[in-house]
Scaffold this motif. Structure first.
Motif, PDB file in Angstrom:
ATOM      1  N   SER A 204       0.845  -1.185   0.000  1.00 47.55           N
ATOM      2  CA  SER A 204       0.000   0.000   0.000  1.00 47.55           C
ATOM      3  C   SER A 204       0.885   1.240   0.000  1.00 47.55           C
ATOM      4  O   SER A 204       1.889   1.297   0.725  1.00 47.55           O
ATOM      5  CB  SER A 204      -0.910   0.020   1.238  1.00 47.55           C
ATOM      6  N   VAL A 238      -8.202  -0.330  -3.417  1.00 51.45           N
ATOM      7  CA  VAL A 238      -7.356  -1.361  -4.025  1.00 51.45           C
ATOM      8  C   VAL A 238      -7.471  -1.207  -5.535  1.00 51.45           C
ATOM      9  O   VAL A 238      -8.577  -1.173  -6.087  1.00 51.45           O
ATOM     10  CB  VAL A 238      -7.781  -2.773  -3.579  1.00 51.45           C
ATOM     11  N   ALA A 248      -2.442  -1.054  -3.398  1.00 53.84           N
ATOM     12  CA  ALA A 248      -3.428  -0.273  -2.668  1.00 53.84           C
ATOM     13  C   ALA A 248      -2.895   1.131  -2.425  1.00 53.84           C
ATOM     14  O   ALA A 248      -1.686   1.375  -2.448  1.00 53.84           O
ATOM     15  CB  ALA A 248      -3.770  -0.946  -1.332  1.00 53.84           C
TER      16      ALA A 248
END
Length: 259
Positions: A204, A238, A248
């Motif tokens: 992420s 996402v 993400a």
């Protein structure tokens, strides 16, 4: 050189057959610039920079039919020692340790559920030079159908200590190394994994506005796989890039100030 301690995620990179597309897409999305490795053997490996500091990489796939994927690297003092730990813990050595020019040594492994991850033993290159700011790696997260097995495996390999962050059905846990949170773990979504495999590591990136970043990714040829939504660490979407690689983006809450 990075001073990331052993056992801590220190780098992420993208393996993709669409390297030129990645060099376009991610700089437009995150404000990165690209520095292409001049070594012919590097195959055009590109280090992405933010404000002149290394934050991620991208290169060609190891095999022609490999799916585009973001990979997580964990720092180590000795990649060879990790080989023994992985085998004893029930994992698989996918690619034994090998040198990457004068920059370091790496190896690729899979945990017992099949999630692939890498280790990085730094020499002249220590890994990410900036994190937890918009446009940089925010965290890495294991999605696995066997959280209890993962807790045991990564504890044996890296010394990570798990703790549950969210009560209720399913698993949402974090791993600590000492007093620092180094990674997180979740159960697969009810509808199944967005990847073909049963377990995988995801990355992420921190952003100032997850909603705006997701919309911009779609405008640039990416796909919104999971629309922006609240998560325990903020607001997350996402996405897939134009070649299909999953990642993400997360907006973390700004701490409130008293007085």
């Amino acid at each position: 050189m990075s001073t990331v301690p052993p056992g801590t995620p220190c780098w992420v990179d993208l393996a993709t057959p669409g390297l030129d597309e990645a060099r376009r897409f991610y700089p437009e999305l995150f404000g990165w610039t690209g520095r292409v490795d001049p070594e012919p053997e590097a195959g055009g490996y590109t280090v992405f920079l933010l404000s002149g500091r290394a934050v991620a990489g991208a290169g060609p796939p190891a095999v022609p039919d490999q799916e585009p994927i973001w990979s997580t690297y964990v720092a180590t003092d000795d990649a060879n020692l990790v080989v023994g730990r992985v085998r004893r813990a029930g994992g698989q050595v996918v690619v034994p340790p090998f040198p990457v020019f004068d920059r370091g040594r790496m190896a690729v492994f899979a945990d017992p559920a099949g999630a692939a991850f890498s280790v990085w033993q730094p020499m002249t290159f220590g890994g990410t030079e900036m994190s937890d700011r918009p446009g940089t790696m925010s965290w890495t997260e294991l999605v696995t159908p066997d959280p209890e097995g993962a807790k045991e495996f990564y504890g044996l390999v890296f010394g990570w200590q798990p703790y549950d962050e969210r009560p209720g059905p399913g698993t949402y846990a974090a791993w600590r190394l000492g007093d620092r949170v180094v990674a997180r773990m979740v159960s697969p979504p009810a509808g199944g994994s967005p990847l073909d495999g049963p377990a995988y590591w995801s990355v992420s990136f921190a952003v100032a506005d997850a909603d705006a970043t997701a919309a911009r990714a779609a405008e640039q040829g990416g796909t919104i796989l999971v629309p922006p939504r609240p998560v325990p660490t903020g607001r997350q979407a996402v996405l897939r890039d134009p070649e299909g690689a999953l990642f993400a983006v997360t907006t973390h809450p700004t701490p409130s100030r008293q007085g």
